[in-house]
Design a protein around this motif. Structure first.
Motif, PDB file in Angstrom:
ATOM      1  N   GLU A 146       0.830  -1.206   0.000  1.00 45.24           N
ATOM      2  CA  GLU A 146       0.000   0.000   0.000  1.00 45.24           C
ATOM      3  C   GLU A 146       0.865   1.256   0.000  1.00 45.24           C
ATOM      4  O   GLU A 146       0.596   2.212  -0.738  1.00 45.24           O
ATOM      5  CB  GLU A 146      -0.918  -0.019   1.232  1.00 45.24           C
ATOM      6  CG  GLU A 146      -1.956   1.081   1.262  1.00 45.24           C
ATOM      7  CD  GLU A 146      -3.140   0.806   0.357  1.00 45.24           C
ATOM      8  OE1 GLU A 146      -3.991   1.716   0.216  1.00 45.24           O
ATOM      9  OE2 GLU A 146      -3.227  -0.295  -0.209  1.00 45.24           O
ATOM     10  N   VAL A 147       1.905   1.253   0.830  1.00 43.21           N
ATOM     11  CA  VAL A 147       2.813   2.395   0.906  1.00 43.21           C
ATOM     12  C   VAL A 147       3.487   2.645  -0.435  1.00 43.21           C
ATOM     13  O   VAL A 147       3.578   3.788  -0.901  1.00 43.21           O
ATOM     14  CB  VAL A 147       3.872   2.170   2.011  1.00 43.21           C
ATOM     15  CG1 VAL A 147       5.042   3.151   1.870  1.00 43.21           C
ATOM     16  CG2 VAL A 147       3.236   2.325   3.388  1.00 43.21           C
ATOM     17  N   PHE A 148       3.956   1.587  -1.074  1.00 42.52           N
ATOM     18  CA  PHE A 148       4.668   1.751  -2.351  1.00 42.52           C
ATOM     19  C   PHE A 148       3.731   2.265  -3.452  1.00 42.52           C
ATOM     20  O   PHE A 148       4.123   3.103  -4.260  1.00 42.52           O
ATOM     21  CB  PHE A 148       5.300   0.425  -2.771  1.00 42.52           C
ATOM     22  CG  PHE A 148       6.387  -0.051  -1.839  1.00 42.52           C
ATOM     23  CD1 PHE A 148       7.158   0.863  -1.141  1.00 42.52           C
ATOM     24  CD2 PHE A 148       6.634  -1.403  -1.666  1.00 42.52           C
ATOM     25  CE1 PHE A 148       8.167   0.435  -0.278  1.00 42.52           C
ATOM     26  CE2 PHE A 148       7.636  -1.838  -0.814  1.00 42.52           C
ATOM     27  CZ  PHE A 148       8.404  -0.912  -0.125  1.00 42.52           C
ATOM     28  N   ILE A 149       2.510   1.761  -3.472  1.00 44.31           N
ATOM     29  CA  ILE A 149       1.543   2.233  -4.476  1.00 44.31           C
ATOM     30  C   ILE A 149       1.210   3.707  -4.243  1.00 44.31           C
ATOM     31  O   ILE A 149       1.207   4.521  -5.174  1.00 44.31           O
ATOM     32  CB  ILE A 149       0.259   1.376  -4.441  1.00 44.31           C
ATOM     33  CG1 ILE A 149       0.555  -0.034  -4.949  1.00 44.31           C
ATOM     34  CG2 ILE A 149      -0.841   2.015  -5.287  1.00 44.31           C
ATOM     35  CD1 ILE A 149      -0.595  -1.005  -4.764  1.00 44.31           C
ATOM     36  N   LEU A 150       0.938   4.064  -2.995  1.00 46.85           N
ATOM     37  CA  LEU A 150       0.610   5.448  -2.661  1.00 46.85           C
ATOM     38  C   LEU A 150       1.778   6.379  -2.966  1.00 46.85           C
ATOM     39  O   LEU A 150       1.591   7.478  -3.499  1.00 46.85           O
ATOM     40  CB  LEU A 150       0.218   5.553  -1.180  1.00 46.85           C
ATOM     41  CG  LEU A 150      -1.100   4.894  -0.771  1.00 46.85           C
ATOM     42  CD1 LEU A 150      -1.225   4.879   0.747  1.00 46.85           C
ATOM     43  CD2 LEU A 150      -2.281   5.623  -1.400  1.00 46.85           C
ATOM     44  N   SER A 151       2.989   5.937  -2.605  1.00 43.54           N
ATOM     45  CA  SER A 151       4.167   6.765  -2.842  1.00 43.54           C
ATOM     46  C   SER A 151       4.422   6.941  -4.333  1.00 43.54           C
ATOM     47  O   SER A 151       4.788   8.027  -4.790  1.00 43.54           O
ATOM     48  CB  SER A 151       5.392   6.128  -2.172  1.00 43.54           C
ATOM     49  OG  SER A 151       6.537   6.939  -2.355  1.00 43.54           O
ATOM     50  N   HIS A 152       4.221   5.867  -5.093  1.00 43.10           N
ATOM     51  CA  HIS A 152       4.394   5.949  -6.550  1.00 43.10           C
ATOM     52  C   HIS A 152       3.434   6.971  -7.150  1.00 43.10           C
ATOM     53  O   HIS A 152       3.828   7.825  -7.952  1.00 43.10           O
ATOM     54  CB  HIS A 152       4.144   4.578  -7.182  1.00 43.10           C
ATOM     55  CG  HIS A 152       4.133   4.598  -8.680  1.00 43.10           C
ATOM     56  ND1 HIS A 152       5.272   4.704  -9.435  1.00 43.10           N
ATOM     57  CD2 HIS A 152       3.093   4.551  -9.563  1.00 43.10           C
ATOM     58  CE1 HIS A 152       4.954   4.713 -10.719  1.00 43.10           C
ATOM     59  NE2 HIS A 152       3.642   4.618 -10.822  1.00 43.10           N
ATOM     60  N   ASN A 153       2.161   6.886  -6.738  1.00 43.25           N
ATOM     61  CA  ASN A 153       1.168   7.820  -7.257  1.00 43.25           C
ATOM     62  C   ASN A 153       1.462   9.246  -6.822  1.00 43.25           C
ATOM     63  O   ASN A 153       1.350  10.194  -7.600  1.00 43.25           O
ATOM     64  CB  ASN A 153      -0.234   7.418  -6.788  1.00 43.25           C
ATOM     65  CG  ASN A 153      -0.688   6.105  -7.390  1.00 43.25           C
ATOM     66  OD1 ASN A 153      -0.169   5.677  -8.418  1.00 43.25           O
ATOM     67  ND2 ASN A 153      -1.637   5.451  -6.748  1.00 43.25           N
ATOM     68  N   LYS A 154       1.863   9.394  -5.556  1.00 43.33           N
ATOM     69  CA  LYS A 154       2.149  10.731  -5.018  1.00 43.33           C
ATOM     70  C   LYS A 154       3.366  11.334  -5.689  1.00 43.33           C
ATOM     71  O   LYS A 154       3.385  12.523  -6.035  1.00 43.33           O
ATOM     72  CB  LYS A 154       2.387  10.628  -3.504  1.00 43.33           C
ATOM     73  CG  LYS A 154       2.500  11.963  -2.791  1.00 43.33           C
ATOM     74  CD  LYS A 154       1.159  12.622  -2.635  1.00 43.33           C
ATOM     75  CE  LYS A 154       1.262  13.880  -1.788  1.00 43.33           C
ATOM     76  NZ  LYS A 154      -0.028  14.581  -1.678  1.00 43.33           N
ATOM     77  N   THR A 155       4.408  10.522  -5.896  1.00 44.18           N
ATOM     78  CA  THR A 155       5.644  11.024  -6.500  1.00 44.18           C
ATOM     79  C   THR A 155       5.418  11.433  -7.945  1.00 44.18           C
ATOM     80  O   THR A 155       5.825  12.508  -8.378  1.00 44.18           O
ATOM     81  CB  THR A 155       6.747   9.953  -6.439  1.00 44.18           C
ATOM     82  OG1 THR A 155       7.008   9.640  -5.064  1.00 44.18           O
ATOM     83  CG2 THR A 155       8.032  10.464  -7.074  1.00 44.18           C
ATOM     84  N   ASN A 156       4.744  10.590  -8.693  1.00 45.36           N
ATOM     85  CA  ASN A 156       4.528  10.888 -10.110  1.00 45.36           C
ATOM     86  C   ASN A 156       3.651  12.109 -10.308  1.00 45.36           C
ATOM     87  O   ASN A 156       3.850  12.899 -11.225  1.00 45.36           O
ATOM     88  CB  ASN A 156       3.907   9.684 -10.818  1.00 45.36           C
ATOM     89  CG  ASN A 156       4.942   8.596 -11.056  1.00 45.36           C
ATOM     90  OD1 ASN A 156       6.100   8.774 -10.749  1.00 45.36           O
ATOM     91  ND2 ASN A 156       4.510   7.482 -11.591  1.00 45.36           N
ATOM     92  N   ASN A 157       2.640  12.263  -9.436  1.00 50.94           N
ATOM     93  CA  ASN A 157       1.744  13.402  -9.567  1.00 50.94           C
ATOM     94  C   ASN A 157       2.264  14.625  -8.829  1.00 50.94           C
ATOM     95  O   ASN A 157       1.966  15.751  -9.213  1.00 50.94           O
ATOM     96  CB  ASN A 157       0.345  13.048  -9.023  1.00 50.94           C
ATOM     97  CG  ASN A 157      -0.306  11.945  -9.832  1.00 50.94           C
ATOM     98  OD1 ASN A 157      -0.076  11.823 -11.023  1.00 50.94           O
ATOM     99  ND2 ASN A 157      -1.108  11.124  -9.186  1.00 50.94           N
TER     100      ASN A 157
END
Length: 269
Positions: free
Chosen positions: A151-162
């Motif tokens: 969950e952390v990695f998915i959220l961080s990926h989305n947050k970083t890219n956006n």
């Protein structure tokens, strides 16, 4: 410490590890201290409040939406800031076997995930399960921890890219508007809610240079425009773009453009 999320995820996918402890803490506002971190690496999952951490001298801000990771046996300094109590859940894990490349016990970093209630529910479920007796609970702890990391990695990926581009646009826009004012890069980072390392990474990604070089370049380009289009004395031009010392300004200007401000003006008449 800057680390590529994809590299971290790939490394953890091939690493054998097991949970050594799940702890929930609530610390009063204003509390501070320093100590060695645990003999295992671990994640700090903020629940509420804010705290300033340092791992081996590198600062991080802990708050709900920003997950921290500390290595094993590191010098750790922490201070609760603001008026609210600092509440977090800490998960320590033991690395059994890991591939070459990274060494998790030596890493400290942060992952911005945003305020996600689903993640908070996972964390409280992990803590409650860890405190239940029985072997089945121990198995559930391992499963839940891996779900939390996913969950952390998915959220961080989305947050970083956006979020990285938004961060660059906000910080560069501030430079474009306030380049004549006195401020440093740490202040610019704090204004945007990140640390200087994160700001450097984002500017390097989108501008090909660090924020300090970007600021200098913007100031000098504005100065060159004024020198070419106005009759303002060089000293006034320097002050108008944030340099109080005209001699220092002239040296920096010549270093960048290969020609002094006065000669730029002469060549355009």
């Amino acid at each position: 410490m800057e680390i590529e999320l994809s590299q971290l995820v790939a490394h953890l996918a091939e690493t054998l590890f097991r949970v050594k402890g799940v702890y929930r803490y609530t610390i009063d506002s204003g509390n501070s201290g320093n100590q060695k971190s645990a003999p295992y690496p671990g994640f700090i999952f903020p629940v509420s409040g804010k705290a300033q951490y340092q791992f081996n001298g590198t600062p991080y801000l802990g708050y709900f939406g920003n997950v921290l990771h500390g290595g094993a046996d590191m010098y750790m300094d922490k201070r609760v800031i603001g008026e609210k109590k600092w509440e977090f859940i800490s998960v320590l894990y033991e690395v059994v076997e890991e591939p070459d490349g990274l060494r998790l016990a030596d890493l400290h970093f942060e992952l911005e995930v945003g305020e996600n209630t689903r993640l908070k529910e996972f964390l409280f479920s992990l803590w409650n399960t860890y405190n239940k007796p029985g072997g089945f609970s121990a198995f559930q702890v391992e499963v839940l921890f891996r779900q939390i990391l996913e969950e952390v990695f998915i959220l961080s990926h989305n947050k970083t890219n956006n979020g990285a581009q938004v961060l660059f646009e906000n910080a560069s826009s501030y430079i474009h508007t306030h380049y004549m004012d006195a401020f440093n890069i740490q202040e610019l980072a704090s204004r945007n809610g990140v640390n200087a390392n994160r700001l450097f990474y984002v500017f390097q990604k989108y501008a090909g240079m660090g924020p300090a070089d970007y600021l200098i370049g913007y100031r000098l380009n504005r100065a060159k425009e004024l020198i070419v289009t106005t009759e303002l004395p060089v000293g006034e031009v320097a002050r108008s773009v944030g340099y109080e010392d005209a001699l220092y300004f002239s040296r920096v200007f010549k270093k960048r453009f290969g020609i002094s401000p006065s000669k730029v003006r002469q060549s355009n008449y």
